[in-house]
Motif scaffolding. Sequence first.
Motif, PDB file in Angstrom:
ATOM      1  N   PHE A 292      37.729 -31.439  56.140  1.00 31.64           N
ATOM      2  CA  PHE A 292      36.409 -31.300  56.534  1.00 31.64           C
ATOM      3  C   PHE A 292      35.914 -32.538  57.570  1.00 31.64           C
ATOM      4  CE2 PHE A 292      31.698 -32.121  56.424  1.00 31.64           C
ATOM      5  CZ  PHE A 292      31.181 -30.758  56.861  1.00 31.64           C
ATOM      6  N   ALA A 293      35.338 -32.410  58.694  1.00 38.67           N
ATOM      7  CA  ALA A 293      34.875 -33.391  59.617  1.00 38.67           C
ATOM      8  C   ALA A 293      33.716 -33.192  60.391  1.00 38.67           C
ATOM      9  CB  ALA A 293      35.970 -33.924  60.442  1.00 38.67           C
ATOM     10  N   VAL A 294      32.751 -34.278  60.626  1.00 38.51           N
ATOM     11  CA  VAL A 294      31.676 -34.337  61.482  1.00 38.51           C
ATOM     12  C   VAL A 294      31.948 -35.143  62.699  1.00 38.51           C
ATOM     13  CG1 VAL A 294      30.038 -33.342  59.813  1.00 38.51           C
ATOM     14  CG2 VAL A 294      30.305 -35.694  60.226  1.00 38.51           C
ATOM     15  N   PRO A 295      31.771 -34.875  63.970  1.00 40.58           N
ATOM     16  CA  PRO A 295      31.763 -35.662  64.912  1.00 40.58           C
ATOM     17  C   PRO A 295      31.443 -36.890  64.931  1.00 40.58           C
ATOM     18  CG  PRO A 295      31.134 -33.359  65.662  1.00 40.58           C
ATOM     19  CD  PRO A 295      30.995 -33.436  64.258  1.00 40.58           C
ATOM     20  N   ARG A 296      30.207 -37.096  64.368  1.00 42.72           N
ATOM     21  CA  ARG A 296      29.557 -38.490  64.461  1.00 42.72           C
ATOM     22  C   ARG A 296      30.430 -39.429  63.620  1.00 42.72           C
ATOM     23  NH1 ARG A 296      23.424 -40.149  64.151  1.00 42.72           N
ATOM     24  NH2 ARG A 296      23.579 -38.023  65.369  1.00 42.72           N
ATOM     25  N   GLU A 297      31.306 -39.022  62.541  1.00 37.83           N
ATOM     26  CA  GLU A 297      31.960 -39.962  61.832  1.00 37.83           C
ATOM     27  C   GLU A 297      33.427 -40.135  62.573  1.00 37.83           C
ATOM     28  OE1 GLU A 297      32.646 -37.838  58.302  1.00 37.83           O
ATOM     29  OE2 GLU A 297      30.768 -38.211  57.437  1.00 37.83           O
ATOM     30  N   LEU A 298      33.755 -38.992  63.439  1.00 35.44           N
ATOM     31  CA  LEU A 298      35.165 -39.287  64.219  1.00 35.44           C
ATOM     32  C   LEU A 298      34.748 -40.295  65.455  1.00 35.44           C
ATOM     33  CD1 LEU A 298      36.242 -35.436  64.566  1.00 35.44           C
ATOM     34  CD2 LEU A 298      37.036 -37.448  62.690  1.00 35.44           C
ATOM     35  N   LEU A 299      33.604 -40.183  66.026  1.00 39.35           N
ATOM     36  CA  LEU A 299      33.328 -41.207  67.001  1.00 39.35           C
ATOM     37  C   LEU A 299      32.698 -42.694  66.726  1.00 39.35           C
ATOM     38  CD1 LEU A 299      31.154 -38.466  69.040  1.00 39.35           C
ATOM     39  CD2 LEU A 299      33.381 -39.252  69.754  1.00 39.35           C
TER      40      LEU A 299
ATOM     41  N   ARG B 268      31.208 -25.280  63.915  1.00 33.15           N
ATOM     42  CA  ARG B 268      29.728 -25.170  64.436  1.00 33.15           C
ATOM     43  C   ARG B 268      29.947 -25.682  65.860  1.00 33.15           C
ATOM     44  NH1 ARG B 268      23.772 -27.392  62.873  1.00 33.15           N
ATOM     45  NH2 ARG B 268      22.648 -26.243  64.364  1.00 33.15           N
ATOM     46  N   HIS B 269      29.290 -25.121  66.774  1.00 31.38           N
ATOM     47  CA  HIS B 269      29.249 -25.582  68.300  1.00 31.38           C
ATOM     48  C   HIS B 269      28.683 -26.899  68.271  1.00 31.38           C
ATOM     49  CE1 HIS B 269      24.732 -25.628  68.674  1.00 31.38           C
ATOM     50  NE2 HIS B 269      24.941 -24.315  67.889  1.00 31.38           N
ATOM     51  N   ALA B 270      28.975 -27.784  69.202  1.00 28.61           N
ATOM     52  CA  ALA B 270      28.552 -29.355  69.542  1.00 28.61           C
ATOM     53  C   ALA B 270      26.916 -29.117  69.789  1.00 28.61           C
ATOM     54  CB  ALA B 270      29.474 -29.863  70.445  1.00 28.61           C
ATOM     55  N   LYS B 271      26.436 -30.222  69.772  1.00 22.57           N
ATOM     56  CA  LYS B 271      24.981 -30.294  70.154  1.00 22.57           C
ATOM     57  C   LYS B 271      24.657 -29.825  71.565  1.00 22.57           C
ATOM     58  CE  LYS B 271      21.110 -32.279  68.789  1.00 22.57           C
ATOM     59  NZ  LYS B 271      20.544 -31.648  67.593  1.00 22.57           N
ATOM     60  N   SER B 272      23.562 -28.852  71.536  1.00 22.78           N
ATOM     61  CA  SER B 272      23.056 -28.417  72.566  1.00 22.78           C
ATOM     62  C   SER B 272      21.995 -28.903  73.270  1.00 22.78           C
ATOM     63  CB  SER B 272      22.982 -26.843  72.344  1.00 22.78           C
ATOM     64  OG  SER B 272      21.927 -26.784  71.397  1.00 22.78           O
ATOM     65  N   SER B 273      21.739 -28.704  74.488  1.00 24.46           N
ATOM     66  CA  SER B 273      20.512 -29.195  75.337  1.00 24.46           C
ATOM     67  C   SER B 273      19.248 -28.303  75.297  1.00 24.46           C
ATOM     68  CB  SER B 273      21.066 -29.505  76.902  1.00 24.46           C
ATOM     69  OG  SER B 273      19.802 -29.674  77.676  1.00 24.46           O
TER      70      SER B 273
ATOM     71  N   ARG C 217      33.126 -32.426  48.643  1.00 23.05           N
ATOM     72  CA  ARG C 217      32.010 -33.548  48.140  1.00 23.05           C
ATOM     73  C   ARG C 217      31.424 -33.978  49.463  1.00 23.05           C
ATOM     74  NH1 ARG C 217      32.661 -34.651  42.655  1.00 23.05           N
ATOM     75  NH2 ARG C 217      34.229 -33.731  41.875  1.00 23.05           N
ATOM     76  N   HIS C 218      31.860 -33.774  50.746  1.00 21.91           N
ATOM     77  CA  HIS C 218      31.084 -34.369  51.894  1.00 21.91           C
ATOM     78  C   HIS C 218      29.622 -33.999  51.988  1.00 21.91           C
ATOM     79  CE1 HIS C 218      30.294 -35.650  55.900  1.00 21.91           C
ATOM     80  NE2 HIS C 218      31.103 -36.210  55.961  1.00 21.91           N
ATOM     81  N   PRO C 219      28.620 -35.206  51.858  1.00 17.96           N
ATOM     82  CA  PRO C 219      27.335 -34.850  51.776  1.00 17.96           C
ATOM     83  C   PRO C 219      26.849 -33.912  53.159  1.00 17.96           C
ATOM     84  CG  PRO C 219      27.699 -36.932  52.718  1.00 17.96           C
ATOM     85  CD  PRO C 219      29.137 -36.428  52.297  1.00 17.96           C
ATOM     86  N   ARG C 220      27.412 -33.627  54.312  1.00 14.77           N
ATOM     87  CA  ARG C 220      26.968 -32.802  55.104  1.00 14.77           C
ATOM     88  C   ARG C 220      27.305 -31.371  55.109  1.00 14.77           C
ATOM     89  NH1 ARG C 220      24.317 -35.371  59.310  1.00 14.77           N
ATOM     90  NH2 ARG C 220      23.287 -33.306  59.272  1.00 14.77           N
ATOM     91  N   PHE C 221      28.317 -31.251  54.274  1.00 14.37           N
ATOM     92  CA  PHE C 221      29.050 -29.886  54.296  1.00 14.37           C
ATOM     93  C   PHE C 221      27.981 -28.708  54.241  1.00 14.37           C
ATOM     94  CE2 PHE C 221      30.583 -26.135  52.063  1.00 14.37           C
ATOM     95  CZ  PHE C 221      31.996 -25.654  53.039  1.00 14.37           C
ATOM     96  N   HIS C 222      26.772 -28.815  53.397  1.00 12.82           N
ATOM     97  CA  HIS C 222      25.922 -27.679  53.107  1.00 12.82           C
ATOM     98  C   HIS C 222      25.004 -27.489  54.088  1.00 12.82           C
ATOM     99  CE1 HIS C 222      27.811 -26.321  49.423  1.00 12.82           C
ATOM    100  NE2 HIS C 222      27.749 -27.617  48.766  1.00 12.82           N
ATOM    101  N   ASP C 223      24.806 -28.545  54.989  1.00 16.74           N
ATOM    102  CA  ASP C 223      23.912 -28.346  56.096  1.00 16.74           C
ATOM    103  C   ASP C 223      24.439 -28.077  57.631  1.00 16.74           C
ATOM    104  OD1 ASP C 223      24.587 -30.967  56.280  1.00 16.74           O
ATOM    105  OD2 ASP C 223      22.684 -31.483  57.315  1.00 16.74           O
ATOM    106  N   TYR C 224      25.843 -28.309  57.501  1.00 17.56           N
ATOM    107  CA  TYR C 224      26.794 -27.940  58.664  1.00 17.56           C
ATOM    108  C   TYR C 224      26.042 -28.341  59.701  1.00 17.56           C
ATOM    109  CZ  TYR C 224      31.263 -25.788  58.723  1.00 17.56           C
ATOM    110  OH  TYR C 224      32.798 -25.687  58.853  1.00 17.56           O
ATOM    111  N   PRO C 225      26.084 -29.760  60.212  1.00 18.24           N
ATOM    112  CA  PRO C 225      25.656 -30.111  61.501  1.00 18.24           C
ATOM    113  C   PRO C 225      26.330 -29.795  62.537  1.00 18.24           C
ATOM    114  CG  PRO C 225      26.731 -31.932  60.330  1.00 18.24           C
ATOM    115  CD  PRO C 225      26.708 -30.856  59.355  1.00 18.24           C
ATOM    116  N   THR C 226      25.844 -29.907  63.965  1.00 17.67           N
ATOM    117  CA  THR C 226      26.520 -29.527  65.307  1.00 17.67           C
ATOM    118  C   THR C 226      27.982 -30.287  64.960  1.00 17.67           C
ATOM    119  OG1 THR C 226      25.284 -31.400  66.313  1.00 17.67           O
ATOM    120  CG2 THR C 226      24.470 -29.149  66.529  1.00 17.67           C
ATOM    121  N   GLY C 227      28.984 -29.244  65.433  1.00 25.37           N
ATOM    122  CA  GLY C 227      30.314 -29.814  65.646  1.00 25.37           C
ATOM    123  C   GLY C 227      31.057 -29.994  64.117  1.00 25.37           C
TER     124      GLY C 227
END
Length: 165
Positions: A157-164, A9-14, A122-132
Motif C-alpha cells: 500500500f502506498a500514497v503519493p505524498r510519502e513517495l514524494l 484512486r485517481h491523482a489530485k484533480s483541479s 495498518r497504514h493510517p490512510r488506508f480507510h480514507d483512501y486519499p488521492t493516488g
Amino acid sequence: MSRVMILTRHAKSSWDDTLLDDHDRPLNKRGRESAPAIGAWLRAQGWLPDEVLSSSATRTRETWDRMGLQADTKRFTRALYLAEPEDMLAELTTASGGTVLMLGHNPGISEFASRIVAQAPRHPRFHDYPTGATTVIRFALTDWTQISWHSGTVLDFAVPRELLE
C-alpha cells in the motif's frame, strides 16, 4: 493459481474551472506529479498490470497516462465513474488479466478497498483512501468471476505524498 489487483484512486484533480463538468476535471499540479510517482513505485516493486479497468473520467485517464505503465488491455468505462463498491466488484468480474489495475474515485473506492480485503493494512490512510492511494491485493482464485468480499490479501500500500517526500 492467484490473481492480483492494483487498486488506485485517481491523482489530485483541479477545481480551477468551476463551470467544468465533474467528469471532465483534469489533474492539478500535485496530481501531475503524484501519478508518475505511483507508476515508478509500482515498476520498482514489480507490480505491472496486464489489464486496466478505469473510470472514463478525465482525471482517471490522465492518472493512467501519467503513471507511465503499459497494459495489453485497457477499458475506460462510465460504469466506474463514482461507482459504488458493488458496481466495482461487478466490473472486476469481467476482467481476464492476471494483474488488473482498477482506477476509480472516492467515496466508492475507499469502501471497496475496505470490503475486498480480508485484513486491512495498518497504514493510517488506508480507510480514507486519499488521492493516488494504491493497494496491491492478491486473491487465491483462477478466474475473476470467483471474486468475493473479504477475500484479498494486501501485498502493499502506498500514497503519493510519502513517495514524494
